[in-house]
Design a protein around this motif. Sequence first.
Motif, PDB file in Angstrom:
ATOM      1  N   LEU A 166       0.828  -1.206   0.000  1.00 53.79           N
ATOM      2  CA  LEU A 166       0.000   0.000   0.000  1.00 53.79           C
ATOM      3  C   LEU A 166       0.867   1.262   0.000  1.00 53.79           C
ATOM      4  O   LEU A 166       0.642   2.196  -0.764  1.00 53.79           O
ATOM      5  CB  LEU A 166      -0.902   0.017   1.238  1.00 53.79           C
ATOM      6  N   ARG A 167       1.886   1.255   0.859  1.00 54.77           N
ATOM      7  CA  ARG A 167       2.728   2.443   0.993  1.00 54.77           C
ATOM      8  C   ARG A 167       3.520   2.702  -0.293  1.00 54.77           C
ATOM      9  O   ARG A 167       3.704   3.862  -0.693  1.00 54.77           O
ATOM     10  CB  ARG A 167       3.679   2.274   2.183  1.00 54.77           C
ATOM     11  N   ALA A 168       3.938   1.635  -0.941  1.00 48.50           N
ATOM     12  CA  ALA A 168       4.660   1.788  -2.206  1.00 48.50           C
ATOM     13  C   ALA A 168       3.770   2.422  -3.264  1.00 48.50           C
ATOM     14  O   ALA A 168       4.213   3.288  -4.032  1.00 48.50           O
ATOM     15  CB  ALA A 168       5.174   0.429  -2.677  1.00 48.50           C
ATOM     16  N   GLN A 181       4.132  10.930  -4.542  1.00 47.07           N
ATOM     17  CA  GLN A 181       5.462  11.516  -4.311  1.00 47.07           C
ATOM     18  C   GLN A 181       5.400  12.646  -3.271  1.00 47.07           C
ATOM     19  O   GLN A 181       5.966  13.725  -3.465  1.00 47.07           O
ATOM     20  CB  GLN A 181       6.045  12.023  -5.641  1.00 47.07           C
ATOM     21  N   GLY A 182       4.679  12.382  -2.183  1.00 44.98           N
ATOM     22  CA  GLY A 182       4.626  13.328  -1.073  1.00 44.98           C
ATOM     23  C   GLY A 182       3.462  14.297  -1.091  1.00 44.98           C
ATOM     24  O   GLY A 182       3.213  14.992  -0.096  1.00 44.98           O
ATOM     25  N   GLU A 242      -6.997  10.881  -8.048  1.00 43.17           N
ATOM     26  CA  GLU A 242      -5.858  10.026  -7.683  1.00 43.17           C
ATOM     27  C   GLU A 242      -6.277   8.949  -6.695  1.00 43.17           C
ATOM     28  O   GLU A 242      -5.816   7.800  -6.775  1.00 43.17           O
ATOM     29  CB  GLU A 242      -4.733  10.885  -7.102  1.00 43.17           C
ATOM     30  N   LEU A 243      -7.162   9.278  -5.768  1.00 46.21           N
ATOM     31  CA  LEU A 243      -7.685   8.274  -4.841  1.00 46.21           C
ATOM     32  C   LEU A 243      -8.405   7.159  -5.591  1.00 46.21           C
ATOM     33  O   LEU A 243      -8.214   5.973  -5.303  1.00 46.21           O
ATOM     34  CB  LEU A 243      -8.653   8.915  -3.842  1.00 46.21           C
ATOM     35  N   ARG A 244      -9.210   7.546  -6.534  1.00 47.89           N
ATOM     36  CA  ARG A 244      -9.975   6.561  -7.305  1.00 47.89           C
ATOM     37  C   ARG A 244      -9.077   5.670  -8.157  1.00 47.89           C
ATOM     38  O   ARG A 244      -9.431   4.524  -8.458  1.00 47.89           O
ATOM     39  CB  ARG A 244     -11.002   7.262  -8.192  1.00 47.89           C
ATOM     40  N   ASN A 245      -7.914   6.180  -8.544  1.00 53.17           N
ATOM     41  CA  ASN A 245      -7.025   5.440  -9.447  1.00 53.17           C
ATOM     42  C   ASN A 245      -6.056   4.509  -8.727  1.00 53.17           C
ATOM     43  O   ASN A 245      -5.338   3.748  -9.381  1.00 53.17           O
ATOM     44  CB  ASN A 245      -6.237   6.413 -10.321  1.00 53.17           C
ATOM     45  N   MET A 246      -5.994   4.553  -7.407  1.00 51.46           N
ATOM     46  CA  MET A 246      -5.081   3.674  -6.670  1.00 51.46           C
ATOM     47  C   MET A 246      -5.710   2.294  -6.532  1.00 51.46           C
ATOM     48  O   MET A 246      -6.593   2.068  -5.706  1.00 51.46           O
ATOM     49  CB  MET A 246      -4.767   4.274  -5.295  1.00 51.46           C
ATOM     50  N   LYS A 247      -5.243   1.367  -7.359  1.00 50.22           N
ATOM     51  CA  LYS A 247      -5.882   0.060  -7.453  1.00 50.22           C
ATOM     52  C   LYS A 247      -5.731  -0.773  -6.183  1.00 50.22           C
ATOM     53  O   LYS A 247      -6.701  -1.377  -5.713  1.00 50.22           O
ATOM     54  CB  LYS A 247      -5.314  -0.705  -8.644  1.00 50.22           C
ATOM     55  N   TYR A 248      -4.514  -0.820  -5.640  1.00 52.67           N
ATOM     56  CA  TYR A 248      -4.322  -1.690  -4.470  1.00 52.67           C
ATOM     57  C   TYR A 248      -5.077  -1.155  -3.260  1.00 52.67           C
ATOM     58  O   TYR A 248      -5.586  -1.933  -2.449  1.00 52.67           O
ATOM     59  CB  TYR A 248      -2.833  -1.844  -4.150  1.00 52.67           C
ATOM     60  N   GLY A 270     -24.583   7.277   0.226  1.00 51.44           N
ATOM     61  CA  GLY A 270     -23.294   7.807   0.663  1.00 51.44           C
ATOM     62  C   GLY A 270     -22.112   6.911   0.368  1.00 51.44           C
ATOM     63  O   GLY A 270     -21.040   7.086   0.967  1.00 51.44           O
ATOM     64  N   GLN A 271     -22.288   5.970  -0.553  1.00 55.61           N
ATOM     65  CA  GLN A 271     -21.228   5.011  -0.854  1.00 55.61           C
ATOM     66  C   GLN A 271     -19.916   5.695  -1.233  1.00 55.61           C
ATOM     67  O   GLN A 271     -18.852   5.401  -0.677  1.00 55.61           O
ATOM     68  CB  GLN A 271     -21.690   4.084  -1.977  1.00 55.61           C
ATOM     69  N   GLN A 272     -19.961   6.623  -2.177  1.00 57.76           N
ATOM     70  CA  GLN A 272     -18.742   7.284  -2.629  1.00 57.76           C
ATOM     71  C   GLN A 272     -18.147   8.177  -1.545  1.00 57.76           C
ATOM     72  O   GLN A 272     -16.927   8.315  -1.436  1.00 57.76           O
ATOM     73  CB  GLN A 272     -19.015   8.091  -3.906  1.00 57.76           C
ATOM     74  N   TYR A 273     -19.015   8.789  -0.732  1.00 59.58           N
ATOM     75  CA  TYR A 273     -18.526   9.609   0.382  1.00 59.58           C
ATOM     76  C   TYR A 273     -17.708   8.741   1.336  1.00 59.58           C
ATOM     77  O   TYR A 273     -16.602   9.119   1.752  1.00 59.58           O
ATOM     78  CB  TYR A 273     -19.704  10.247   1.111  1.00 59.58           C
ATOM     79  N   ALA A 274     -18.233   7.567   1.688  1.00 57.50           N
ATOM     80  CA  ALA A 274     -17.554   6.673   2.625  1.00 57.50           C
ATOM     81  C   ALA A 274     -16.234   6.175   2.057  1.00 57.50           C
ATOM     82  O   ALA A 274     -15.205   6.165   2.750  1.00 57.50           O
ATOM     83  CB  ALA A 274     -18.465   5.491   2.969  1.00 57.50           C
ATOM     84  N   LEU A 275     -16.236   5.743   0.796  1.00 60.41           N
ATOM     85  CA  LEU A 275     -15.013   5.217   0.187  1.00 60.41           C
ATOM     86  C   LEU A 275     -13.965   6.308   0.012  1.00 60.41           C
ATOM     87  O   LEU A 275     -12.763   6.069   0.194  1.00 60.41           O
ATOM     88  CB  LEU A 275     -15.339   4.571  -1.166  1.00 60.41           C
ATOM     89  N   THR A 276     -14.411   7.517  -0.339  1.00 58.60           N
ATOM     90  CA  THR A 276     -13.480   8.632  -0.504  1.00 58.60           C
ATOM     91  C   THR A 276     -12.828   8.981   0.819  1.00 58.60           C
ATOM     92  O   THR A 276     -11.604   9.157   0.914  1.00 58.60           O
ATOM     93  CB  THR A 276     -14.203   9.865  -1.084  1.00 58.60           C
ATOM     94  N   GLU A 277     -13.630   9.067   1.870  1.00 58.27           N
ATOM     95  CA  GLU A 277     -13.096   9.414   3.181  1.00 58.27           C
ATOM     96  C   GLU A 277     -12.157   8.329   3.708  1.00 58.27           C
ATOM     97  O   GLU A 277     -11.063   8.632   4.207  1.00 58.27           O
ATOM     98  CB  GLU A 277     -14.237   9.640   4.177  1.00 58.27           C
ATOM     99  N   ALA A 278     -12.569   7.056   3.602  1.00 55.01           N
ATOM    100  CA  ALA A 278     -11.718   5.958   4.077  1.00 55.01           C
ATOM    101  C   ALA A 278     -10.410   5.910   3.296  1.00 55.01           C
ATOM    102  O   ALA A 278      -9.335   5.684   3.874  1.00 55.01           O
ATOM    103  CB  ALA A 278     -12.462   4.631   3.953  1.00 55.01           C
ATOM    104  N   GLY A 279     -10.496   6.126   1.984  1.00 51.99           N
ATOM    105  CA  GLY A 279      -9.294   6.127   1.166  1.00 51.99           C
ATOM    106  C   GLY A 279      -8.361   7.267   1.524  1.00 51.99           C
ATOM    107  O   GLY A 279      -7.138   7.089   1.615  1.00 51.99           O
ATOM    108  N   TYR A 280      -8.935   8.445   1.755  1.00 50.33           N
ATOM    109  CA  TYR A 280      -8.113   9.617   2.077  1.00 50.33           C
ATOM    110  C   TYR A 280      -7.398   9.432   3.410  1.00 50.33           C
ATOM    111  O   TYR A 280      -6.188   9.694   3.523  1.00 50.33           O
ATOM    112  CB  TYR A 280      -8.984  10.872   2.127  1.00 50.33           C
ATOM    113  N   VAL A 281      -8.117   8.971   4.424  1.00 50.68           N
ATOM    114  CA  VAL A 281      -7.516   8.756   5.741  1.00 50.68           C
ATOM    115  C   VAL A 281      -6.392   7.721   5.652  1.00 50.68           C
ATOM    116  O   VAL A 281      -5.302   7.904   6.223  1.00 50.68           O
ATOM    117  CB  VAL A 281      -8.579   8.307   6.758  1.00 50.68           C
ATOM    118  N   THR A 282      -6.625   6.641   4.920  1.00 55.07           N
ATOM    119  CA  THR A 282      -5.617   5.587   4.778  1.00 55.07           C
ATOM    120  C   THR A 282      -4.360   6.111   4.095  1.00 55.07           C
ATOM    121  O   THR A 282      -3.234   5.867   4.551  1.00 55.07           O
ATOM    122  CB  THR A 282      -6.200   4.402   3.997  1.00 55.07           C
ATOM    123  N   VAL A 283      -4.545   6.847   3.014  1.00 53.33           N
ATOM    124  CA  VAL A 283      -3.397   7.395   2.285  1.00 53.33           C
ATOM    125  C   VAL A 283      -2.587   8.339   3.161  1.00 53.33           C
ATOM    126  O   VAL A 283      -1.351   8.276   3.217  1.00 53.33           O
ATOM    127  CB  VAL A 283      -3.868   8.116   1.007  1.00 53.33           C
TER     128      VAL A 283
END
Length: 523
Positions: A354-356, A363-364, A371-377, A472-485
């Motif tokens: 994930l971190r890779a 790149q920081g 970009e969140l939507r495009n991160m496959k892993y 709210g599906q996209q809201y939840a996935l966007t928020e979870a993805g952002y926090v994880t990243v």
Amino acid sequence: MAVVKGLEDAFGALGHYSIVSFALIAFVVVLSINYYSSYARQQKFAKEHGCKPVAAKFPHKDPIFGIDQIYSRIQSSKRHTLLEDGLKNFRKLGTTFSAKVFGLNIISTIEPENVKTILSLKFKDFGIGNREKTLGRLLGRGIFTSDGEPWSHSRAMIRPNFARDQVADLDAFERHIQTLFKLLPRDGSKVDLQEYFFKFTIDSATEFLFGTSTATLKASASGDSSTSSEAGFAVAFNHAQDSVAKRGRIGLLRAFYRDPAGDESIRICHEFVDQYVDEAVRYRERIEDLEKKGGEPKEEKYVFLHELARQIKDKKQLRDELLNVLLAGRDTTASLLSNMWFVIARRPDIFAKLRAEVEETLQGRTPTYQELRNMKYLKYCMNESLRLHPVVPANSRVAYHDTFLPLGGGKDGKSPLFIKAGTIVAYWTYAMHRRYDYYGEDADEFKPERWESLRPGWEYLPFNGGPRICLGQQYALTEAGYVTVRLLQEFQNVETRDPEQWAESLTLTLCSKNGTQVALTPA
């Protein structure tokens, strides 16, 4: 003469009792005729559609009332094994079976075609039943507790508020992330991420809904979390959910259920939200006055409540809709994050991968919505977490008409199954997501890579389906993805500090009983 009088009185009384007896007999006859008429009609309906009786049945010790099933579920809930015990039942009895609860026939299924039929193809044949009697104490009548026209009206009002422009407001997430970072220890000491995930999501959800955040993270940072009304609301919201969830699980016994602490928590929640409703009503009145004078209202930022207040005049309905959406906006995301990071902390291979991906993509930089939507892993990991630990792991519908499901009848379960009006049909997403025939023999394992080729249909149902699919599906996935990243960018390593295996904590949503105990190493 006295004898004659006595006989007249006796015959008079006999005549009276004869009339009563005749009325009772007539009543029984009418009931019998109606019963057999309905039975004949149902048999004809079932035959026309090729229906066969369900062969798989829960092995009741009490086959009439199903008291043993109720007791079993209560004990499973106390052991925090309700979902696992349900999974074992399906693996033992088959993908569709019947059971009795208080004498009511309940059909439990994990057949995707049955779920598709209930939620989509025959949507009007099924409804949510008495959900308002259980959840309504907290949520009132809103999008999750209403049916028919009231539900349709609620959904039509709420849907526009989840347009991409609102969902993609990453600046709000970043403000709360910065507060979260200040609270997370950097010396390798243990921290429960789940606690902070729930604070993060209630802060971001209330900012989106009310225009003002509860700021529970800031309260924690300043040390006054025990006294602030916002933090008090967050705690009360947890207790209130637990109370109504318990009430729902005990069925008809809820008439005897007493929970003064839960009632007090519900009162706190209502009073807290009411103050924002009052403010929104004043806002609406100012806007209406401005428009009457020919002015054009301008608002610095989008506020869900302000938009809703322009459509809903009744204060209680406004409060009900807000609490319904808050439940979804806060709990689904926090549960997803907690369950996923519980696993990530035990899997250094997943963390590294994930971190890779994050480093290579950004790149920081902080991520954009695209970009969140495009991160496959990242997407694979969220999908896998929602598969193994769906935030709403089981649900049910009530048949409003005589109808049928495509599968579940006959010894092999492959024939149509007649569903009598009033029958409860429960579908267990948790068990369906772990079917070996769909996900392989390793279905019980957390394996994000399976999503490289997996293209599931109705056997994957993390956000429900059909007309009632989660707005709210996209809201939840966007928020979870952002926090994880952002966590992956801030910390170069995470290690579990919990020797226990994952165990369920089930209120209205599903999260980890032991929290998400980890140690973090700064980047």
